[in-house]
Design a protein around this motif. Structure first.
Motif, PDB file in Angstrom:
ATOM      1  N   GLN A  25       0.816  -1.208   0.000  1.00 20.19           N
ATOM      2  CA  GLN A  25       0.000   0.000   0.000  1.00 20.19           C
ATOM      3  C   GLN A  25       0.856   1.269   0.000  1.00 20.19           C
ATOM      4  O   GLN A  25       0.550   2.236  -0.707  1.00 20.19           O
ATOM      5  CB  GLN A  25      -0.914  -0.025   1.219  1.00 20.19           C
ATOM      6  N   ARG A  28       1.858   3.018  -3.237  1.00 17.39           N
ATOM      7  CA  ARG A  28       0.840   3.820  -3.931  1.00 17.39           C
ATOM      8  C   ARG A  28       0.577   3.374  -5.368  1.00 17.39           C
ATOM      9  O   ARG A  28       0.355   4.193  -6.256  1.00 17.39           O
ATOM     10  CB  ARG A  28       1.211   5.294  -3.856  1.00 17.39           C
ATOM     11  N   GLY A  30      -1.905   0.941  -5.834  1.00 18.13           N
ATOM     12  CA  GLY A  30      -3.294   0.511  -5.802  1.00 18.13           C
ATOM     13  C   GLY A  30      -3.470  -1.001  -5.718  1.00 18.13           C
ATOM     14  O   GLY A  30      -4.584  -1.489  -5.624  1.00 18.13           O
ATOM     15  N   PHE A  31      -2.382  -1.745  -5.752  1.00 15.27           N
ATOM     16  CA  PHE A  31      -2.423  -3.200  -5.638  1.00 15.27           C
ATOM     17  C   PHE A  31      -1.124  -3.676  -5.008  1.00 15.27           C
ATOM     18  O   PHE A  31      -0.152  -2.939  -4.946  1.00 15.27           O
ATOM     19  CB  PHE A  31      -2.623  -3.869  -7.018  1.00 15.27           C
ATOM     20  N   SER A  32      -1.149  -4.913  -4.530  1.00 17.65           N
ATOM     21  CA  SER A  32       0.066  -5.541  -4.006  1.00 17.65           C
ATOM     22  C   SER A  32       0.527  -6.615  -4.958  1.00 17.65           C
ATOM     23  O   SER A  32      -0.277  -7.250  -5.652  1.00 17.65           O
ATOM     24  CB  SER A  32      -0.202  -6.197  -2.645  1.00 17.65           C
ATOM     25  N   ARG A  50     -11.658  -8.505   2.316  1.00 18.23           N
ATOM     26  CA  ARG A  50     -11.439  -7.103   1.931  1.00 18.23           C
ATOM     27  C   ARG A  50     -10.576  -6.945   0.688  1.00 18.23           C
ATOM     28  O   ARG A  50     -10.295  -5.835   0.270  1.00 18.23           O
ATOM     29  CB  ARG A  50     -10.810  -6.356   3.105  1.00 18.23           C
ATOM     30  N   HIS A  51     -10.130  -8.053   0.125  1.00 15.24           N
ATOM     31  CA  HIS A  51      -9.237  -7.996  -1.030  1.00 15.24           C
ATOM     32  C   HIS A  51      -9.701  -8.963  -2.112  1.00 15.24           C
ATOM     33  O   HIS A  51     -10.230 -10.027  -1.813  1.00 15.24           O
ATOM     34  CB  HIS A  51      -7.802  -8.400  -0.635  1.00 15.24           C
ATOM     35  N   ASN A 106      -5.898  -6.605  -4.555  1.00 15.49           N
ATOM     36  CA  ASN A 106      -6.529  -5.307  -4.749  1.00 15.49           C
ATOM     37  C   ASN A 106      -7.677  -5.212  -3.749  1.00 15.49           C
ATOM     38  O   ASN A 106      -8.535  -6.097  -3.745  1.00 15.49           O
ATOM     39  CB  ASN A 106      -7.041  -5.182  -6.179  1.00 15.49           C
ATOM     40  N   PRO A 107      -7.730  -4.187  -2.890  1.00 17.72           N
ATOM     41  CA  PRO A 107      -6.723  -3.146  -2.717  1.00 17.72           C
ATOM     42  C   PRO A 107      -5.426  -3.712  -2.146  1.00 17.72           C
ATOM     43  O   PRO A 107      -5.367  -4.870  -1.713  1.00 17.72           O
ATOM     44  CB  PRO A 107      -7.383  -2.169  -1.747  1.00 17.72           C
ATOM     45  N   ALA A 108      -4.435  -2.882  -2.124  1.00 19.70           N
ATOM     46  CA  ALA A 108      -3.099  -3.305  -1.694  1.00 19.70           C
ATOM     47  C   ALA A 108      -3.063  -3.702  -0.222  1.00 19.70           C
ATOM     48  O   ALA A 108      -3.801  -3.170   0.602  1.00 19.70           O
ATOM     49  CB  ALA A 108      -2.111  -2.164  -1.933  1.00 19.70           C
TER      50      ALA A 108
END
Length: 125
Positions: A25, A28, A30-32, A50-51, A106-108
């Motif tokens: 995260q 920046r 938007g994904f890991s 959540r991902h 996603n999200p990261a």
């Protein structure tokens, strides 16, 4: 531009293996982006509430299956699976070698997330 080697990435013991967290995260994007090692012979009960996650197998063999047993898919180099509905699942590594995946979240991820595989429910974060 970000340049990072696997050796420079934070490593997290996620429960049944290691996660080399190459993008997080704080980067920046938007994904890991992670290089995930699943220990040979393990079965992990997982769910990402959540991902969304996509994984691409780069080495080893294993299976991903739904909790009700309605579907099981073989994982081998060149196979991608995507958990597009926050799917609860079992991730199983073959007994003879570690399973290695490239994982995108996603999200990261923040970076320190890990699973609790000692409980009777699906581990989530």
């Amino acid at each position: 531009m970000l340049i990072r080697t696997k050796e420079e990435a934070p490593v997290v013991e996620w429960g049944n293996g290691l996660s080399h967290r190459l993008l997080l995260q704080a980067d920046r994007m938007g994904f890991s982006f992670c290089h995930t090692v699943v220990r040979a012979g393990t079965k992990s009960r997982l769910e990402y509430r959540r991902h969304l996650e996509a994984c691409y197998c780069i080495t080893g063999q294993g299976w991903i299956s739904l909790p009700d047993g309605s579907a099981t898919h073989e994982l081998r180099p060149g196979v991608l699976y995507a958990l597009d509905r926050h799917d609860a699942h079992f991730l199983i590594a073959a007994p003879d070698a570690d399973l290695e995946l490239i994982s995108v979240f996603n999200p990261a991820l923040q970076g320190g997330e890990r699973h609790n595989l000692d409980q009777d429910e699906f581990s989530h974060y």
